[in-house]
Motif scaffolding. Structure first.
Motif, short mmCIF file in Angstrom:
data_model
loop_
_atom_site.label_atom_id
_atom_site.label_comp_id
_atom_site.label_asym_id
_atom_site.label_seq_id
_atom_site.Cartn_x
_atom_site.Cartn_y
_atom_site.Cartn_z
N UNK A 301 0.84 -1.19 0.00
CA UNK A 301 0.00 0.00 0.00
C UNK A 301 0.88 1.24 0.00
N UNK A 302 0.22 2.39 -0.28
CA UNK A 302 0.84 3.66 0.01
C UNK A 302 0.68 3.86 1.52
N UNK A 303 1.79 4.08 2.21
CA UNK A 303 1.73 4.07 3.68
C UNK A 303 2.06 5.44 4.25
N UNK A 304 1.23 5.90 5.18
CA UNK A 304 1.56 7.07 5.99
C UNK A 304 1.46 6.69 7.46
N UNK A 305 2.23 7.36 8.26
CA UNK A 305 2.17 7.13 9.70
C UNK A 305 1.60 8.39 10.35
N UNK A 306 0.55 8.21 11.15
CA UNK A 306 0.01 9.33 11.92
C UNK A 306 0.92 9.50 13.13
N UNK A 322 -6.43 18.34 18.12
CA UNK A 322 -5.15 17.63 18.04
C UNK A 322 -5.18 16.60 16.91
N UNK A 323 -6.32 15.91 16.79
CA UNK A 323 -6.42 14.88 15.76
C UNK A 323 -6.38 15.52 14.38
N UNK A 324 -7.10 16.61 14.19
CA UNK A 324 -7.04 17.30 12.89
C UNK A 324 -5.63 17.76 12.60
N UNK A 325 -4.93 18.24 13.65
CA UNK A 325 -3.54 18.66 13.48
C UNK A 325 -2.67 17.51 12.98
N UNK A 326 -2.87 16.35 13.55
CA UNK A 326 -2.07 15.18 13.16
C UNK A 326 -2.35 14.80 11.70
N UNK A 327 -3.63 14.78 11.33
CA UNK A 327 -3.95 14.38 9.95
C UNK A 327 -3.60 15.47 8.94
N UNK A 328 -3.47 16.72 9.41
CA UNK A 328 -3.11 17.79 8.48
C UNK A 328 -1.60 17.94 8.34
#
Ligand SMILES: [Zn+2]
Length: 346
Positions: A301-306, A322-328
């Motif tokens: 897969x294309x992988x990203x780490x939060x 905080x969660x939006x910050x992490x995903x942004x």
């Protein structure tokens, strides 16, 4: 034989026309009149994903018992050898799981699951003080079934039970004691001195190995869900779904692997549904586990780490901002993540 998804769709369309067949409820079989015995509705052509026992385009008549096992034999049987397509090595084809998923010689992915009975007297609930204390909202009960045994099954007194569902079947469950870890530890150390029953924090099903299960797997829609957030546990999935408000989002969904690692079967299960991107959302303190798991996922897969900045926090603890910050701003590629973690240690 490996088929591209185009070829597969073409074949299903043509075979449906040829046999005047209709799809069954789950869309996994074409049901038709048997070309040999003529019995209506007894002849099935399997068009679902490959499993241990079933290969696409196997066919069987439940009236006269005749079977075919390969696409070629099927096309001969229905009198349409002209539909035979050339094998392909198209790497983008979604159903090329054998090709994308390199197996060792003799290795097989075992994704077969048996149906599991929930504990006696289980009944679903839509309000519970313990779950309320963990932030459950009305939608959570609606989308993530949970229940208790209502004091009628002493083994599960003071537990909440989450069924694990796979293609609509209950294939396991996680039961979480409603005391917190400290209370349970205190109780158990008292028991050690004075005797009595120890309390287990979890009392889970044992029939199917958890390495074959993914929590919230049915929310991953084949061919539609593009991105899956991989978390450690059920409460992470529910907290993320609530905070990102992705209950009805068909493109992004969260699943749990029941711990800080992912198995070949779990990878295969995501791949079968055509998932392209995964976001690894294990707890911030799991740096080594994250590196290892990201490396394994990277082949498929294309992988990203939060990258959760506060190592002590999980998705339940984190606020919406905080969660939006992490995903942004904090989605890392595996290479970036490795580099950053080395720098943070310095
Ligand atoms: Zn027949």
């Amino acid at each position: 034989m490996v088929l591209s998804s185009n070829d597969r769709e073409f074949l299903i369309r043509e075979i449906t026309k040829e046999l005047d067949a209709k799809a069954d409820g789950a869309g996994k079989n074409l049901i038709a009149r048997c070309p040999r015995c003529g019995k209506e509705g007894k002849y099935g052509v399997y068009v679902g994903k490959e499993t241990q026992r079933k290969k696409p385009f196997m066919s069987h008549c439940f009236s006269c018992g005749c079977s075919t096992y390969t696409l070629e034999a099927l096309l001969d049987f229905i009198g349409r050898p002209d539909l035979m397509v050339a094998p392909t090595a198209d790497i983008d084809a979604r159903l090329d799981t054998n090709l994308l998923f390199p197996l060792e010689e003799g290795e097989e992915i075992d994704d077969a699951l048996g149906v599991v009975e929930l504990p006696d007297f289980y009944r679903r609930c839509f309000a519970h003080p313990y779950l309320k204390s963990r932030g459950f909202t009305f939608d959570d009960y609606e989308y993530f079934p949970v229940g208790t045994t209502r004091g009628l099954n002493f083994r599960y007194d003071d537990y909440v039970v989450f069924p694990i569902i796979d293609e609509g079947d209950v294939v396991g469950y996680v039961s979480r004691h409603t005391w917190n870890k400290d209370e349970i530890d205190r109780h158990n150390s008292r028991v050690r001195c004075k005797g009595g029953y120890r309390i287990l924090r979890f009392r889970n099903s044992t029939e199917n190995d958890f390495v074959k299960l993914l929590y919230n797997y049915d929310a991953v829609i084949e061919g539609v869900t593009d991105t899956v957030i991989i978390t450690e546990g059920i409460f992470d999935v529910i907290a993320l779904t609530r905070k990102l408000e992705i209950y009805d989002n068909e493109h992004v969904t969260a699943v749990a692997t029941f711990g800080k690692k992912i198995s070949r079967t779990q990878i295969y299960k995501l791949q079968c549904k055509g998932v392209k991107t995964v976001i690894l959302g294990y707890d911030g303190d799991a740096v080594e586990a994250i590196k290892k798991t990201a490396g394994e996922l990277n082949a498929y897969f294309r992988v990203f780490i939060a990258d959760i900045p506060d190592a002590g926090k999980d998705w339940e603890d984190l606020g919406i901002e905080e969660i939006y910050g992490i995903f942004s701003y904090r989605l890392r590629t595996p290479a970036e993540y490795r580099l950053l973690k080395v720098q943070e240690l310095k």
